[in-house]
Design an enzyme around this catalytic site. Structure first.
Site, PDB file in Angstrom:
ATOM      1  N   CYS A  79       0.689  -1.186  -0.234  1.00 31.43           N
ATOM      2  CA  CYS A  79      -0.013  -0.006   0.032  1.00 31.43           C
ATOM      3  C   CYS A  79       0.989   1.533   0.536  1.00 31.43           C
ATOM      4  CB  CYS A  79      -1.200   0.347   1.040  1.00 31.43           C
ATOM      5  SG  CYS A  79      -2.231   1.255   1.053  1.00 31.43           S
ATOM      6  N   HIS A 181      -3.605  -5.057   0.425  1.00 34.32           N
ATOM      7  CA  HIS A 181      -3.358  -5.216   1.040  1.00 34.32           C
ATOM      8  C   HIS A 181      -3.236  -7.073   1.601  1.00 34.32           C
ATOM      9  CE1 HIS A 181      -2.802  -1.749   3.467  1.00 34.32           C
ATOM     10  NE2 HIS A 181      -3.665  -1.060   2.797  1.00 34.32           N
ATOM     11  N   GLU A 183      -2.863  -9.717   3.428  1.00 37.13           N
ATOM     12  CA  GLU A 183      -3.020  -9.505   4.669  1.00 37.13           C
ATOM     13  C   GLU A 183      -4.180  -9.314   5.155  1.00 37.13           C
ATOM     14  OE1 GLU A 183      -2.268  -5.209   5.405  1.00 37.13           O
ATOM     15  OE2 GLU A 183      -1.213  -7.047   4.200  1.00 37.13           O
TER      16      GLU A 183
END
Length: 201
Positions: A79, A181, A183
Site C-alpha cells: 500500500c 493489502h 493480509e
C-alpha cells in the site's frame, strides 16, 4: 531474519500474523542496522506518504531500504509501502519519496468514492512466481486514495480498474510491491505472502 519495518504506520500485527501463518517469523523493527542484516524486508503502510517519508528519513530507515533493494534482497512493499518507492507523491501538496522506482503517485480521479475501499480484481500482466496458485482476475482488498503511475511500463505486473486502470502489483528484480493489502485478502492474500517468502527457502 525477515525485517518488518515499524515506522509508526499501524497494521504491523496483521502483517506479522499473516507471515507467521505461512510458516515464517518476522521481526518488527525500527532499527536500520537490523534491516541491514535481514535476509528479506517488508514495508507495510497505512496513512499518508508525506508522514511515512518523514518518519522513514528521521529513523534512518529510508537509507536502509535503499540499500536492501540495491543489494537485491527480497523486498515487499504494501500500500503506502508501494507508493513511497517512487520518486514523488502528489499527496499533501507533493513530497519527495524514496526514488527507487521512476514515476509518481497521483490521486484517484475526481467523481469516484475516495478512498477506494473494498475488493477488486487484480489482472496479471506478467507471468511470475508471485502469482503461483493465484487465478488471474482474483480479488484482493484495497484501501487507498492515491495510486502509482510508473514511468517504466515493464515494472507493472498486475493492474486493477477503479475509475482508471492502475498498477496494483509492481515487480522489479527481487522487489515486489502491492497497492492492495494481502493480509486483509483472505486465502489468496496468504498465498501471495507464501509465494513471496518461498524464495527464502
Amino acid at each position: 531474519m525477515i525485517a518488518l519495518i515499524d515506522y509508526g504506520a499501524g497494521n504491523l500485527k496483521s502483517v506479522a500474523k499473516a507471515i507467521a501463518y505461512v510458516g515464517h517469523e518476522a521481526r518488527v523493527t525500527a532499527s536500520p542496522q537490523e534491516v541491514d542484516r535481514a535476509e528479506a524486508v517488508v514495508l507495510p503502510g497505512v496513512g499518508a506518504a508525506p508522514a511515512a517519508m518523514e518518519r522513514l528519513e528521521r529513523l534512518g530507515l529510508a537509507a536502509a531500504i535503499r540499500r536492501a533493494v540495491a543489494q537485491g534482497r527480497p523486498f515487499l512493499g504494501l500500500c503506502v509501502g508501494l507508493q513511497v518507492l517512487f520518486a514523488t507523491s502528489q499527496e499533501g501538496g507533493g513530497c519527495p519519496c524514496l526514488d527507487i522506482l521512476p514515476g509518481q503517485v497521483v490521486r484517484l480521479p475526481s467523481g469516484l468514492k475516495v478512498p477506494h475501499m473494498g475488493w477488486n480484481r487484480v489482472w496479471q500482466r506478467q507471468a511470475h512466481p508471485i502469482f503461483d496458485g493465484i487465478p488471474d482476475g482474483d480479488y484482493f482488498y484495497f484501501v487507498h486514495s492515491y495510486y502509482a503511475s510508473p514511468s517504466e511500463r515493464g515494472v507493472v505486473a498486475g493492474e486493477t480498474e477503479y475509475g482508471v486502470t492502475f498498477a496494483s502489483v509492481i515487480i522489479r528484480d527481487s522487489l515486489v510491491a502491492t497497492q492492495f493489502h494481502p493480509e486483509k485478502s483472505g486465502e489468496v492474500g496468504l498465498r501471495f505472502y507464501s509465494n513471496f517468502l518461498n524464495q527464502l527457502r
